[in-house]
Design a protein around this motif. Structure first.
Motif, PDB file in Angstrom:
ATOM      1  N   ASN A  35     -64.522 -15.089 -17.997  1.00 11.19           N
ATOM      2  CA  ASN A  35     -64.853 -16.461 -18.366  1.00 11.19           C
ATOM      3  C   ASN A  35     -66.350 -16.765 -18.325  1.00 11.19           C
ATOM      4  OD1 ASN A  35     -65.043 -16.278 -15.601  1.00 11.19           O
ATOM      5  ND2 ASN A  35     -64.211 -18.321 -15.212  1.00 11.19           N
ATOM      6  N   ILE A  36     -67.194 -15.757 -18.162  1.00 12.91           N
ATOM      7  CA  ILE A  36     -68.644 -15.966 -18.243  1.00 12.91           C
ATOM      8  C   ILE A  36     -69.049 -15.931 -19.710  1.00 12.91           C
ATOM      9  CG2 ILE A  36     -70.918 -15.033 -17.678  1.00 12.91           C
ATOM     10  CD1 ILE A  36     -69.477 -16.246 -15.319  1.00 12.91           C
ATOM     11  N   PRO A  37     -69.801 -16.931 -20.197  1.00  8.38           N
ATOM     12  CA  PRO A  37     -70.177 -16.959 -21.621  1.00  8.38           C
ATOM     13  C   PRO A  37     -70.978 -15.729 -22.031  1.00  8.38           C
ATOM     14  CG  PRO A  37     -70.639 -19.067 -20.562  1.00  8.38           C
ATOM     15  CD  PRO A  37     -70.289 -18.110 -19.468  1.00  8.38           C
ATOM     16  N   ASN A  38     -70.946 -15.416 -23.313  1.00  3.94           N
ATOM     17  CA  ASN A  38     -71.752 -14.324 -23.855  1.00  3.94           C
ATOM     18  C   ASN A  38     -73.220 -14.724 -23.840  1.00  3.94           C
ATOM     19  OD1 ASN A  38     -69.505 -12.693 -24.422  1.00  3.94           O
ATOM     20  ND2 ASN A  38     -69.160 -13.768 -26.374  1.00  3.94           N
ATOM     21  N   GLY A  39     -74.098 -13.734 -23.983  1.00  3.04           N
ATOM     22  CA  GLY A  39     -75.524 -14.011 -24.013  1.00  3.04           C
ATOM     23  C   GLY A  39     -76.332 -12.783 -23.719  1.00  3.04           C
TER      24      GLY A  39
END
Length: 367
Positions: A35-39
């Motif tokens: 659940n950690i956003p992409n980047g």
């Protein structure tokens, strides 16, 4: 009439939400949580700070955010100001963060930013201390707007500034707007007139302060960040001396003066007085000057808007007697002017970001 824009802009604080991650270690796990956003984390320590701080037009979010949103979505991870960070350009999430201030999120800035703002800045402190300092600021601003001499003074100062433009072939309006708003704030916060030798000195320190605030946080001789830290120290010393001198002078303190609010509260120490004074000057000077510049920029591209503004102002002038000063009621009647201000705020970007820290793991739309 330009001076009439000032009261509406005091206390304005808008922009995109940028807040610290749930826990730093989440970004360094070999297998990140789903659940950690992409980047992208960018380079070590500096991360993507250089790209994030690249100058861009105020009526855009800039190429960094535009490119990252296109690539990763409107919520993405990055590494800014020496810390892993979640960046949100999502209106719904930003609203959610602000609505849960003090519950799920709280104001929290990287140490380099703290060194510039000062440990007692209202942008940083929380809880009872924030409430106490905010009460002083809000009390002053509320009384400030009701001062009977305010609009008359703004009108005269605006006319004087506009007349000075006639002698110049070219005008850097944003720079002139900063001089104007700083003169107004110094007059009503510290009772310092524009011709006082301290006025340009304080303005220069504020300009240095703001350049360092949006720079790479590297402290070495001559760097914008190092200059900003030193400018903040000079401002603290200068304003501390001014406040102390006025308190000890025995001069009459009028209702609506900053010192009146300080004395009325009674429970604020010398360091807190200076910090609140700097915050008020910063809020009334920086954002107001940039708003004035944005309004002029957009009006310049819309001749019909300029014509309608002139019509509204001339109609107000015809209703008043010669020499009769402007009042708060006059300003309230200027509906179209107020709409122009609001639309400029909607289209422009006065504050690119603000920092928040998640107090616990937060899930929003599956992230």
């Amino acid at each position: 009439m330009v001076g009439l824009l000032l009261p509406a802009a005091l206390g304005i604080f808008i922009g995109l939400a940028l807040f610290f991650p749930y826990f730093r270690k989440l970004f360094f796990l070999k297998q990140e949580a789903s659940n950690i956003p992409n980047g992208s984390m960018g380079w070590p320590f500096i991360g993507e700070t250089i790209g994030f701080l690249m100058p861009h037009k105020s009526n855009s979010i800039g190429s960094f955010l535009d490119n990252h949103c296109s690539r990763y979505g409107r919520v993405f991870k990055s590494h800014l100001f020496g810390y892993p960070t979640i960046v949100s350009c999502d209106h719904e999430l930003n609203t959610f963060i602000l609505q849960n201030e003090g519950k799920l999120f709280q104001s929290s800035y990287p140490k380099p930013v703290l060194d510039i703002l000062g440990k007692l800045s209202m942008m940083i402190v929380t809880g009872d201390l924030h409430k106490k300092l905010r009460n002083v600021a809000v009390g002053f601003i509320s009384e400030f707007r009701l001062r009977p001499d305010l609009f008359c003074h703004l009108d005269k100062m605006s006319i004087s500034v506009m007349k000075s433009f006639q002698q110049q072939r070219q005008v850097g309006f944003c720079k002139e707007a900063k001089k104007y708003t700083m003169s107004v704030m110094l007059k009503y916060v510290l009772d310092i007139e524009p011709e006082d030798p301290l006025a340009p000195q304080i303005l220069e320190d504020f300009l240095t302060f703001m350049k360092g605030f949006v720079s790479i946080p590297l402290y070495f001789p001559g760097s914008p960040y190092a200059k900003a830290v030193k400018a903040r120290a000079r401002l603290t010393s200068t304003l501390g001396d001014i406040i102390k001198g006025k308190e000890e002078s025995g001069a009459e303190i009028k209702k609506g003066d900053f010192l009146y609010e300080i004395l009325r509260k009674g429970n604020i120490n010398d360091e807190e007085k200076v910090s609140v004074a700097i915050d008020i000057l910063l809020a009334g000077y920086e954002t107001t000057a940039e708003l004035l510049a944005l309004v002029v920029y957009y009006i310049g591209k819309s001749p019909s808007v300029l014509d309608q503004l002139k019509e509204e102002h001339q109609a107000l002038k015809r209703r008043k007697k010669d020499g009769e000063p402007l009042t708060l009621e006059d300003y309230k009647q200027m509906k179209f002017t107020s709409n122009v201000i609001s639309e400029s705020l909607r289209c422009g970007n006065l504050a690119k970001y603000f920092h928040r820290k998640a107090l616990q793991d937060v899930e929003f739309k599956g992230l």
